[in-house]
Each structure stands twice: as C-alpha cells, then as structure tokens.
Write a protein that holds these residues in place. Structure first.
Motif, PDB file in Angstrom:
ATOM      1  N   UNK A  33       0.830  -1.211   0.000  1.00  0.00           N
ATOM      2  CA  UNK A  33       0.000   0.000   0.000  1.00  0.00           C
ATOM      3  C   UNK A  33       0.865   1.262   0.000  1.00  0.00           C
ATOM      4  N   UNK A  34       2.024   1.184   0.618  1.00  0.00           N
ATOM      5  CA  UNK A  34       2.891   2.376   0.616  1.00  0.00           C
ATOM      6  C   UNK A  34       3.302   2.707  -0.815  1.00  0.00           C
ATOM      7  N   UNK A  93       3.071  15.063   8.183  1.00  0.00           N
ATOM      8  CA  UNK A  93       1.930  15.982   8.336  1.00  0.00           C
ATOM      9  C   UNK A  93       0.653  15.213   8.673  1.00  0.00           C
ATOM     10  N   UNK A  94       0.485  14.048   8.030  1.00  0.00           N
ATOM     11  CA  UNK A  94      -0.719  13.252   8.239  1.00  0.00           C
ATOM     12  C   UNK A  94      -0.534  12.233   9.360  1.00  0.00           C
ATOM     13  N   UNK A  95       0.551  12.393  10.126  1.00  0.00           N
ATOM     14  CA  UNK A  95       0.970  11.344  11.056  1.00  0.00           C
ATOM     15  C   UNK A  95      -0.044  10.997  12.134  1.00  0.00           C
ATOM     16  N   UNK A  96      -0.958  11.947  12.448  1.00  0.00           N
ATOM     17  CA  UNK A  96      -1.912  11.674  13.520  1.00  0.00           C
ATOM     18  C   UNK A  96      -3.162  10.948  13.025  1.00  0.00           C
ATOM     19  N   UNK A  97      -3.289  10.860  11.707  1.00  0.00           N
ATOM     20  CA  UNK A  97      -4.434  10.188  11.100  1.00  0.00           C
ATOM     21  C   UNK A  97      -4.229   8.677  11.235  1.00  0.00           C
ATOM     22  N   UNK A  98      -5.318   7.927  11.380  1.00  0.00           N
ATOM     23  CA  UNK A  98      -5.123   6.476  11.340  1.00  0.00           C
ATOM     24  C   UNK A  98      -4.914   6.071   9.886  1.00  0.00           C
ATOM     25  N   UNK A  99      -4.148   4.989   9.701  1.00  0.00           N
ATOM     26  CA  UNK A  99      -3.882   4.539   8.337  1.00  0.00           C
ATOM     27  C   UNK A  99      -5.192   4.145   7.666  1.00  0.00           C
ATOM     28  N   UNK A 100      -6.081   3.503   8.431  1.00  0.00           N
ATOM     29  CA  UNK A 100      -7.358   3.095   7.851  1.00  0.00           C
ATOM     30  C   UNK A 100      -8.105   4.300   7.254  1.00  0.00           C
ATOM     31  N   UNK A 101      -8.201   5.369   8.021  1.00  0.00           N
ATOM     32  CA  UNK A 101      -8.926   6.547   7.532  1.00  0.00           C
ATOM     33  C   UNK A 101      -8.307   7.115   6.260  1.00  0.00           C
ATOM     34  N   UNK A 102      -6.973   7.194   6.241  1.00  0.00           N
ATOM     35  CA  UNK A 102      -6.311   7.750   5.059  1.00  0.00           C
ATOM     36  C   UNK A 102      -6.563   6.876   3.830  1.00  0.00           C
ATOM     37  N   UNK A 103      -6.414   5.558   4.014  1.00  0.00           N
ATOM     38  CA  UNK A 103      -6.566   4.657   2.865  1.00  0.00           C
ATOM     39  C   UNK A 103      -8.009   4.681   2.347  1.00  0.00           C
ATOM     40  N   UNK A 104      -8.976   4.727   3.253  1.00  0.00           N
ATOM     41  CA  UNK A 104     -10.373   4.809   2.811  1.00  0.00           C
ATOM     42  C   UNK A 104     -10.598   6.121   2.057  1.00  0.00           C
ATOM     43  N   UNK A 105     -10.113   7.223   2.625  1.00  0.00           N
ATOM     44  CA  UNK A 105     -10.338   8.524   1.996  1.00  0.00           C
ATOM     45  C   UNK A 105      -9.747   8.562   0.590  1.00  0.00           C
ATOM     46  N   UNK A 156      -9.021   5.875  -1.211  1.00  0.00           N
ATOM     47  CA  UNK A 156      -9.377   4.681  -1.989  1.00  0.00           C
ATOM     48  C   UNK A 156      -8.140   3.879  -2.373  1.00  0.00           C
ATOM     49  N   UNK A 157      -7.320   3.567  -1.403  1.00  0.00           N
ATOM     50  CA  UNK A 157      -6.096   2.808  -1.657  1.00  0.00           C
ATOM     51  C   UNK A 157      -6.132   1.487  -0.896  1.00  0.00           C
ATOM     52  N   UNK A 158      -5.977   0.399  -1.620  1.00  0.00           N
ATOM     53  CA  UNK A 158      -5.762  -0.917  -1.013  1.00  0.00           C
ATOM     54  C   UNK A 158      -6.874  -1.432  -0.123  1.00  0.00           C
ATOM     55  N   UNK A 159      -8.071  -0.935  -0.320  1.00  0.00           N
ATOM     56  CA  UNK A 159      -9.160  -1.335   0.575  1.00  0.00           C
ATOM     57  C   UNK A 159      -9.388  -2.848   0.510  1.00  0.00           C
ATOM     58  N   UNK A 160      -9.121  -3.425  -0.649  1.00  0.00           N
ATOM     59  CA  UNK A 160      -9.327  -4.865  -0.812  1.00  0.00           C
ATOM     60  C   UNK A 160      -8.301  -5.678  -0.022  1.00  0.00           C
ATOM     61  N   UNK A 161      -7.216  -5.024   0.406  1.00  0.00           N
ATOM     62  CA  UNK A 161      -6.176  -5.733   1.168  1.00  0.00           C
ATOM     63  C   UNK A 161      -6.359  -5.625   2.685  1.00  0.00           C
ATOM     64  N   UNK A 206      -3.947  -7.303   5.584  1.00  0.00           N
ATOM     65  CA  UNK A 206      -3.006  -6.423   6.294  1.00  0.00           C
ATOM     66  C   UNK A 206      -3.299  -6.415   7.789  1.00  0.00           C
ATOM     67  N   UNK A 207      -4.576  -6.317   8.114  1.00  0.00           N
ATOM     68  CA  UNK A 207      -4.969  -6.248   9.521  1.00  0.00           C
ATOM     69  C   UNK A 207      -4.475  -7.489  10.270  1.00  0.00           C
TER      70      UNK A 207
END
Lengths: 344, 344, 344, 344
Positions: B288-289, B311-323, B325-330, B334-335
C-alpha cells in the motif's frame, strides 16, 4: 440583495466579495445590519470555496450582511501579509459602512482551519478588532500553525483581556488540526475571563464546513448534530452582538467578559472576591453586606459567612444579589459609588 | 415500566431507584436494554432531586433503563465512601442484569456537579467501569473538589488510557464550578486519546439540570440551546454504545479511542506516525505504501512523501486509505498481519 | 416519582397506571403539576404497549404527570364502554387531584389510532372534558371507525364550539388509517373556530408512536422530522395550558377559540365582521371607528373603508387595533361596555 | 455565487433575479444543482420583499440555486398575466439550464399568500410544471382568491392526478388568509393521491415569512417552532427531488403519488383494492396470494382473508408484502407481468 466583488490586490489575488441585503422599505425596522466576515481555510495554501459562499449564505439567511475574504496564500502567505489583507478589507468595509448600512461595531469574523487561525489573529492582534469571532476547527497552536505557514505566529500567547468573545467548534477526531488547538484556545480565553462558547463533536472529518449535503458528502461518518454549530452560532451572535428589535439592534444578553475584574473601575459586575478584597468597596457595600449576613445561610455546618463569601468568590456581586433578592433597589446608587473607585 | 427502590445503606441513607422499561412483547426486537446510572449533584452535602428523576425520565423516553443513586453525603461523604456506594449499587445491578434484561456492558453513568465528580471517578478509578460517562458541569479539579469534600481526590491525574468515552457539558459563566474544571478534563482525555464530546454554552447558571421549565425557571438568563445537551447526549450514547436494531444493539459508530496507538498489538487503526515508525509494520505495508507514493500528491511544492506522512501522522492509516481509496481490498490481510506485531 | 397501577375493572381488564412526579422540596415553585392522560391504540382489539409507556415518559420528562389507560377492547369494546372507562378513570384522578398535586383543569388526553378515536371522543362527547387533546394518526371518520369497532360513532359530527384545543399529527401515507381522517377533523375544528395545530408528515407507516429507535425500527422508511411531534406537542401544551412560572402555571398564550364569536356576550375578541354587524357594538365602538377611518388606508384604489372592514372581517378587533396602534388606551373601557351586550 | 437580474417586462415591472451557486471545483460531486423558484406574496397588489430574498437565502444555504420572480401586480394582475410571467421566466431558466448547471426537472416553486396562489397555479395549471411546490399560507379558495384579484381562479378544482407534490404551512389563526384555504388544498391533494406534507402552527400572524427576527419582529405572538417549516421544507425537497450524492442527485425517497392506482398500467405499487379487483392481476399474483392466505392472520375473530384484504385495501401490495416478508424474491417477475396489464 446587492453583490460586489472588490479586488484588493491583483498580484496576490486578494479579493473581498460583499453580499449586502436590502434595508428599509418592507424591512421596516431594519435600517442597518450587522455583518459577518468569512475567512475560508486551506492551510494558507489556497482559499477553500467550500468554506466561503456556503457559510455566507447561512448568515445572510439570518439577516447578516456577509463578506468573503480571499487572502494571500501559498508563496504570498508570509506573515503578516494575510492579516494585512484582513486589515485592508475591514478598512474598506468601514469606509463604506454608512453607504452599505452596516453597523461598524457589529462585524464578526468567522474562519475555518487556517482561516480560523487568521480569524483568531484578527480577534487577538488586529488593529480593527471584530465584535466577535467564530472559529471552526481552527489552527491555534504554534506547532500546527507552522505546519501550514512557518512564519505565522501561534495564537495562544496573544490572547488577553481585549480579545473579543469567541465561538469555537471542531471534531474531536479531526486528524488534520488536532483538537488540542481548540482546547488550548478556550483555556487561554478562560484565563482572561473572555466570553466563549465551544462545541466539540465526538467524531467527524476535518473541514466539514456547514456539513450540508451539498458541501460534505451525506455518507460521511459524522453525527447529524455536527451541523448544529450553524444555528447555534447564529443564536450566539444575537446573544453577543444584539438581536433585531424595533429600535435597531437590541443590547447583547451576553457580555464580552465574565466579570468586570479587569476593568479600570470597580462595579457590581466585579467578582465578590475582588470587591471583598477592596476596603473602599467594603465600606460602600456595608448596607448590603449587612443584609447578606442575615439572609445567606452557609452551605454546611461550621462554615462562617467569610467562608461562604470565599466559596462564592468567583460570582459577580450583581448575580448573587439578584439571585438572593438582596438590595436590588440600591443597585443604581451602589454602582455609581463603586465606579468612582479605581480597580487596583 | 417497573420501579423499585432499593435501600443500600439505611444509616448513610444510600439508595438505588430502578426504573425498568418493559422488554419483548410488542417491543419486538428489544429483549434487553442499555441503561443510564444517574448521579445527582449537591456539593457532597446533599443529593439534588432536580438532577435525579428529571434526568432519568429523559433517558427512559429514549429507551434506556434508568437508575438513580442517592449516595453518602455530608458527614458520611468521606472518600471513598461515595465511590463505594457506586460500586455496591453497580454490583447490585449486575447481579440482576439477566432478570432485569439489561446489557451488562452498556451501562453509562451520568453525573452533575459533585455528582459529575463521582461519575468521573467511576469512569477513571472504579472497579466496575461504566461504558460511557456523561458529565454535567462536573467538579474535576482538586481545588474545586476540596471545596466540596476535603477528602475526595481530583480527577485529572486519574485519567488514563482505560478511561471510558465522556460527554461533557457546562455553562461558561458557571460561578460555582468554574469552567476550568471541564477544560482540564477534556485536556486530560485528549492526552490519552479517549473519545469525548463537549458542549460549553456561553452563559447560564450552575445547576441548570435539563433546563426544562419544570426544573429551571423559564425566566433564567440562559440560551434556549442550553437544553440541547439532553438530545445530543442521547444521540452520543447511541454512537458510543450502539443503537437499537433488529438484532439487539448494533455496533457503536464511534470507538472509545481515537487511534489504536495504545493497544497491545498493531492494527490499521494505529496512527500513520506509529506504523511508519515500526520497521516490521513498514515491511507488511509495503504494497500500500507503493500505491500511496503514486497517488498522494504533496500539499505544497517542495514537500516529499515523507513530509506528507509526517503531516498526516496523527491520522489512522485506515482513515487515510479509505479517503484515498487505496488498497481497501487488502484490509483483511493487512490487519491480520499487523495484529501479529507487538505495539512497542 | 411514585407509580401506581389501579385496576378499574378486572373482568374487562381495564386499568389506570399513574406516574406521579415529585412536587415541592427542591422543585421550589412546582406545587402542583399538569398531566397527560395517555390512550394507546390497537384498533379497539388490544392496547398497544408501544403507545403507552414510551409516550408517558416523553411527557414526564417535560414535567407533566402521566396516566396510561388500558381500556375495554375486543369483545368488551362495545360503545360506549371504552368512553365509560375513560370517565371512570378521570373521575378517579379528579377525586385524588389534591392528594396527587394535580391541576384539575390542566389534564390533556393523548391518543393514538383507535386510542386517538377515544381521545377525540373525550374531547367532543365526554362528561369530563380534557383541557386539550393530542391526536396521533387518529381514527375520526365513521367508515374508519366502523372498521375498528362497529358500534362506535364517527367523531366529526360531534365537534362543536365546546370541543377543546387539539394537536394532530399523522403520516400522509398511512395505509391503515387514511389521512382523510385527520383532514376531516381539522376541517370540523375550523368550522367551530376551535384552536388546533396539525402536522402531517410526507411519509411513514401507521403506528410510528414516538418514532424513537427503541419503538420503531431505525431503518423504517420515514423522515427524521417525524419525531418532532413530541417536542412540538409539549411546546403546544405549554401554549394552551400554560407553562411553569414562579406562581404556578402561567396563563396560556394560545386561547381555546380563535375568536369570541360564539361566546354569550360581545368582546374585543369578537371578529370585526361580528362586531360591525351589531348596531349596539357600533355605537360603543364609535370613537375607535373614527380613528380607524383616518388611519387604515385601503389596500387598493377604489376600496372604501367598508370594503376594507369586510376584507378584514375575520380578524378580531383586538388584533387589528393592536397592530395599527389604535385606541389601545380605551381597551378596558370598551371591553366592559361590549361585555354587557348579548351576542345574538 | 453569481447573481443576475433579468427584466422580463419593463412596463409591467416583471423581473427574475437569479442566484447561482458555483459548481465543480471543490464542490467535487456537484456538477449541477436543483433550484427553487420563489414567488413572493402581496395580495396581487405588490411583491413583498420580506418573502423574496430571505427565502432565497434559506435555500441557497442548502445548496439550491434560487430565483425570485417579481410578477405583474395591481393594474397588471389580470389573470392569466401573472401565470404567463411565470411561464416566461421558467422558459428563460430552462433555456439556460445547461449554461447555469441546473437540473431541468428539479425546480421547485415556493410561494407565499397570493404568491402561494400563483405557485399552486403553477403546480396545477402551468405548462411548465415544477417538480414540487412549497405553499406558505397560500390563497387557494375561490372566495379568498377573488378578494385579492377578481379575475384569478380558485385552485381546488384544478388539482388532479398530474399535480406535483406539495408542502404546505400556515398559521391556524391567520386572519387574512383563512386556514380553510390550506385545508381545502390538502383535501384536494388527498383525493388524487398526491404526495404532500402539511404543517399548521397553532397561532401566528399572516405573512410571517421565514419568521427570522430580521423579517418578523422578535416579539410577535407566534410559537418558536413556526420557523421550523424552513428546515422541514428543505428536508422534504430532498425527499421528493433527491439529495446530493457522489453521482449527482440521488433518487427521491418519497414518490409523487401515494399509489400507482392512476397509472396507465398495473404494478406492485397499486393498492391491494385495485389489484384484487382485476381478474388478470389476481391470476398473476396467485403464488403470493397463496402465501398471504397462510401467513396473514385476521385482526379479529370471525374475519375472513377477504375481509382482511378489504381492510388493508388502501395499502400498496408492495408495502404489505415487504412488511410481511412475502414473495420479495418474486418482485421483479411479478412487476414485469403486472406492467403488461392495462389499469382500467
């Protein structure tokens, strides 16, 4: 409604859009209007349209004229240029206040994110101080400010007794501008007894603006109540700047400061602690204190009247006397005498 | 509805009143109910009726069973007696949870003023932790606490990562329990990433309870919106404890903690900062990276991908990826891998 | 709160549940309470629990005592048995009004569906008339009534000038009790100048009760605003029965009838049409009519003063004079004289 | 936002003011907008500014483009001139719908008082029919209409199955336009199964517009809830015209007609009464009827299945089958077959 778009600086792309509602005619008792000055966010990199017109419309509906400032961003954002843009725009408005039928002393700023930083700077550092400030998920702390614009100052250390009343709202899970920014701001406002209101909603993204479905997708994970800040901030503006009445705007029901403890002269709106610590005040207040001693029973066995007064020390004397129905008929006389005593 | 009044301690005048709504029958998909545990205020000197039944009724209307605790006050308030009263009452409820058709893990406390102190103590120190806490103009700071009861501890230092989600409300001009109490509490909750909601209204007296005209005189100087905490806290309870659905209570839409950074094992709900600082996580997240590097454009010219992630370091990775649309199928894969990595 | 369940008739399974809030003590200015009398629906076949306690709780929260009547249904529903159950229950309450601290003349009925039929019968035919009636998706028409209970009468023909103020709400797409029932009722109320409020929501199922998620599944196809009838009807009750004040319940702001045209004697609250059609009234009113002729400009060119008065004929004279600021200082004198003239 | 003022007829002083919100850019998924067409009142003698811009602003805030029509009044109001003004203005808008990014089939009219008469005429008689109509204290009856403009027709007889969904609101004590006007309109809409919503507030003056303090004096005798029509009508517009989604406006959740009984062909959205009266339909529906006979228990002893179906006859078959979980998997197949049967 009239609309105007004034270019303040072509090079830096700075402009002021004015939305001016009609006065007089059928709006029989509306000869002038209060106004809001909208400052969109965008991390000092751009000016977000989502936090511009949709916000202006909300306040137009409530009878406020609205202005939207597009200020210097990106390369041009070096401090204090954005604040200077505000000063210039505000001066432009004040110069036309009569022509535009606007109350000079009833203009509130409303800013979002980095625009909330700029609005907070207006409230704490500007030459032209707004009457009130609405701060949406604002950038306040020095560290967050520097992530947007390295040259811009943090707000907290600039809050003082001259800061205007503030209304803050934010999402607790904001992962762009941490909620600590909002907390630090109300902490500072409290230290200087500045009036404020604050709504932190449990969850929701950064930048939700009015949270209307035309601005923020309806399926966004956020509570329905998050859009309440719009109606709540309108009611609050009426509280702190006055509401329409048959003789123009009425008096504010909510004062700018919680007590008069930082005013130059004493008054009934000083805290009990402040007044009871001033021998001159104690002499003036002797008749009501006599009655207080008779009427105010201690909360707990063993408490003296002096203990009671210490416990109630943060209350204003006026509030206590009204609540207990003591000496209300003496208020005018006492107030006159107190206001002759320097508050030192 | 059934009501019961259980005397827990006759000498100290401690009692628990239970209001138990019907289940089953026409309430087809309601076989168990969540509950609120109401703790009235009164400065640890008495238990205020104004903050007892009127509050219980509000939550009964929303489908919650309600309990009112009259705890040890006055001479009997020596700490930790009031907290022990809570523990005993809660144990009593838990022992009857099946008979009373109550969800054991869906009981929220709600306390006011000194009762807000006790509720906050339940949320931070009790053995029987509530699922959520609603704190009305609560006593939190050590100094304010000691004005009520000298032996009781301040709350702030007891907040930690095990504290339950909190909803706070208060009046900014409260001159009995200063607003600093509420500010200090949300500050502490934020430090431990605990979920919270907070409404501070611009003005109003201490002890406004539900602000209904039968409880607080209609002519009181307070904004109409001050009573919104009632409906807002009910919606919030549904957010953090789950709302009724056809299969019992549904999942909460709002988690108890903002990120999983203090959990024992890593997950997609950890912050980006946390995950990117862990070499094992970086290896797992490599696919995903790669896609993030391609898709996430820096905010400003000159920013690197690494700057962006900081800058985005405080965001959860889940929230960023959903926003994005990256790797949601993985996500599932990953979890699973992340949850095998200790969070150290 | 005290609760009591009184069996009124064991054979027919008729009972009255009483929820009685505390008075006095900390409820300083609440020495008596107004009350609601809840009549659940169920097609005269059963009494729906979904329209019993959840409704009572809503009004308890607002400071009203609440009663729930389980009345004769099924085999026992033959008219007028259910109405007789109401009369008996109401008599039981009135007999205990002092003991229970209830205002005898401030008891409103609230009924749903077939219970709305019974509540409407109370409002139009009962010996013990309620002060107000809240009718939820009520059965009103004779045809719909007969689908529930063949012996029960339609309501419309029983509405007259003695009917109490009514608040109606329903779903336009109700496919069990057609919306025509609600329309016919407000039509009849209007014919007799009875005060009413009516909310018909665009869609939603029959029997939505309070529309709370614990009563009506959250996924039901109905608008979120459908639950607004709860808060709206509470505000309306305060309007028509008076709100809490420091001297007991205050005066209603909304009168039971729109004009005084059906009262026995004339008054300023009669319509202009009524007063101008009475020679005696014209003589009494001569001084204000003179001023009206001077001050009230016709709407359109060619209109005479007499045309204007015909156009405004449905307005009460009081309202017109207040709006135009005419003769307000003469009100007491005029009122006295008018009230000596029979309204024939 | 762009604003334009188009003079449609200089002699008759007819104009259209257009308020056009931005699309695209940051309004990522808003490429076109729905719109409201505002028709102020004034007894066909003038066009009230109080019912023009303040109304437009309310809908602009919610993401709707807004148009205000100043139509022919006074000497020029002879019917059908005002309606012709509407047609011309609407044609003007439709001609620019692409350029202005407006959904051609998502334009609602909103009119007040005499403007409510004109809006209702648009909804029932115009060539260019609006998608929905919001009618504020509208003039509907012939007698009231003639008091405003003698040549204009009453609305009631023009309501038919092609009338668009309507949202009505009014004050019960309106003494200029009697509430009977609103009642007659919903009565007519009901007769043709047209979708509607209706809010009649217990008291308040004629012409309260948005009831905001900048439009209607704050001390006016009217309930605070009277301004709820603004938010409610916005939610209703989303219900009947669709709400913003990521793929343009979504489907309406509330259909224009309560059943499909007046459509040209049968469908599952016809009423049970209609379908059970058609032998061809009965044959097609045989499999689900079999299951219905098994699953649907009569309400009362002695009722047959046929009695039950008559009782439920006004319900659409689709709603009944969904509620009882019968034959849902056959819907597509049944619908196809039914839609081949003429509805005669």
């Amino acid at each position: 409604m009239k609309t105007e778009c004034i270019v303040l600086n072509r090079e830096r792309n700075v402009s002021l859009t004015a939305y001016l509602l009609d006065v007089g005619g059928e709006f029989r008792y509306v000869n002038k209007r209060p106004a809001v000055f909208v400052i969109p966010g965008g991390g000092y990199q751009f000016c977000s349209d989502r936090e511009a017109d949709p916000v202006a419309m909300a306040f137009l509906q409530a009878g406020y004229d609205a202005f939207v400032l597009r200020y210097s961003v990106g390369q041009n954002a070096k401090w204090p240029t954005p604040l200077a843009d505000y000063e210039e725009a505000m001066q432009y408005i004040l110069d036309r206040a009569d022509e535009w039928h606007i109350y000079r002393d009833k203009i509130a700023v409303i800013g979002f994110s980095a625009g909330g930083h700029l609005a907070a700077a207006c409230a704490t550092m500007a030459e032209h101080r707004p009457a009130a400030a609405i701060l949406g998920y604002p950038v306040i702390r020095e560290d967050t400010t520097h992530e947007c614009e390295k040259t811009a100052p943090g707000i907290v250390s600039h809050v003082n007794e001259k800061t205007c009343p503030c209304f803050l709202f934010a999402s607790r899970t904001d992962d762009v501008v941490p909620i600590q920014n909002t907390i630090d701001m109300i902490n500072a406002l409290n230290a200087y007894q500045i009036s404020f209101e604050c709504h932190i909603y449990a969850y929701g993204p950064h930048g939700f603006s009015t949270a209307d479905s035309s601005v923020q997708p309806a399926h966004t994970k956020m509570p329905a109540r998050i859009s309440d800040w719009v109606k709540d901030s309108i009611c609050w503006l009426k509280d702190v700047m006055g509401d329409y009445s048959q003789d123009g705007l009425g008096d504010p029901v909510c004062k700018a400061k919680v007590t008069a403890d930082s005013d130059a002269w004493l008054s009934l709106d000083c805290s009990i602690g402040r007044l009871f610590g001033n021998p001159e005040a104690l002499r003036i207040l002797a008749p009501v204190i006599l009655e207080m001693r008779r009427k105010i029973k201690p909360f707990a066995p063993g408490m003296t009247f002096e203990d009671m007064m210490q416990t109630l020390g943060k209350m204003t004397l006026r509030n206590l006397l009204i609540e207990r129905q003591i000496g209300v008929e003496l208020f005018d006389e006492l107030e006159k005498k107190l206001q002759a005593v320097p508050n030192i």
